[in-house]
Write an enzyme that holds these catalytic residues in place. Sequence first.
Site, PDB file in Angstrom:
ATOM      1  N   HIS A  78      -2.553   6.556   3.761  1.00 32.65           N
ATOM      2  CA  HIS A  78      -1.353   6.423   4.760  1.00 32.65           C
ATOM      3  C   HIS A  78      -0.194   7.815   3.885  1.00 32.65           C
ATOM      4  CE1 HIS A  78      -1.633   2.883   6.140  1.00 32.65           C
ATOM      5  NE2 HIS A  78      -1.421   1.522   4.706  1.00 32.65           N
ATOM      6  N   CYS A 116       0.761  -1.459   0.047  1.00 31.91           N
ATOM      7  CA  CYS A 116      -0.164  -0.095  -0.140  1.00 31.91           C
ATOM      8  C   CYS A 116       0.646   1.531   0.018  1.00 31.91           C
ATOM      9  CB  CYS A 116      -1.253   0.051   1.491  1.00 31.91           C
ATOM     10  SG  CYS A 116      -0.222  -0.602   3.058  1.00 31.91           S
TER      11      CYS A 116
END
Length: 329
Positions: A236, A130
């Site tokens: 993130h 990710c």
Amino acid sequence: MINLAIVGATGLVGSTFLKVLEEKSYIKIKNLYLFASPKSEGKQIVFRGKTHTIHSLSKENILNKKIDYALFSAGSEISKKYAKIFAQNKTIVIDNSSAFRMEKNVPLVVPQVNEDALNKHKNIIANPNCSTIACMAPLKALDSVFSLKEVVFSTYQAVSGSGMKGLNDLKQNMLGNKSQFYPYDIYENCLPHIDSFMENGFTKEEMKMVNETQKILGKKIKVNATCVRVPISYCHSISIYAKFQKEFNTEKARKALQEHDGIILLDEPKNNIYPMPIIAKNRDEVFVGRVRKDLFSKNAMSMFVVADNIRKGAASNAIEIMEKLIAKN
Ligand code: A2P
């Protein structure tokens, strides 16, 4: 019209596959097969107005069906056990786990960066890590102009990267209860520890960023990463320091980033405009800002990148890969 299977359909990424597919109603699905663990057998999920039953995953449940694509997000062990069974049954598997990412015959793809890698698959395609996904389009855009040589990643990763277990720990910590999954409380804390530690002192998560960056960009560039879990639920963020063969120029960089597919440049610091999780949440683009030339090296720069880890960092990237394959077939 495609026949589609989702493995791990009850999980955080699995349910986001369904959410993204609800939005992308132009992807026509003939039969949808939803798989999870035996504990979810018989559960029902409504998708595009129709009720679907969850089935437990077994060889028999796969081999008696004609499935064109299977989106996997049930962890590495399940991928290792079942992806090849699907692949041998002529299903193209797009796997969100780390099980096959570094295998030579498995393309590791971010469609806005290395779509061409899809031409050589053997029915298994890997979705990158990710945090790695978030950084690839910005680095590719800059590599095209300045030729990338070295990169240092420092991440600020949301708890949803650990699935439901991470979200539960943050929620429970906020109610005063101890973590069940993380080794410490995550609320009011930062953990410089994602996945397990390796002999070389790096974590597996950090090594994923090293190895996957080289594979996706197709270059043996030097990569260093420090991955940190922070107490936010989604998105993130990554601080990137990059060094190039050519002299860095901020205006040229901003132009390259702005023009690259899948990137939104938010870079007006004087107006407090920069990427943040509250902006990137529920979006499929990668947000880039704080673009600045290094103070000491004319060939180096820093930037800040944010993306929704469950969408662009997982479910949406996998579905974008599937869309590219559907278009090719
Ligand atoms: P289940 O809900 O039945 O446990 P997350 O990463 O959000 O925790 O989600 C993990 C996903 O993987 C869930 O959908 C989970 O299903 C699924 N899963 C776990 N074990 C298996 C298994 N043995 N076979 C198929 N799916 C599994």
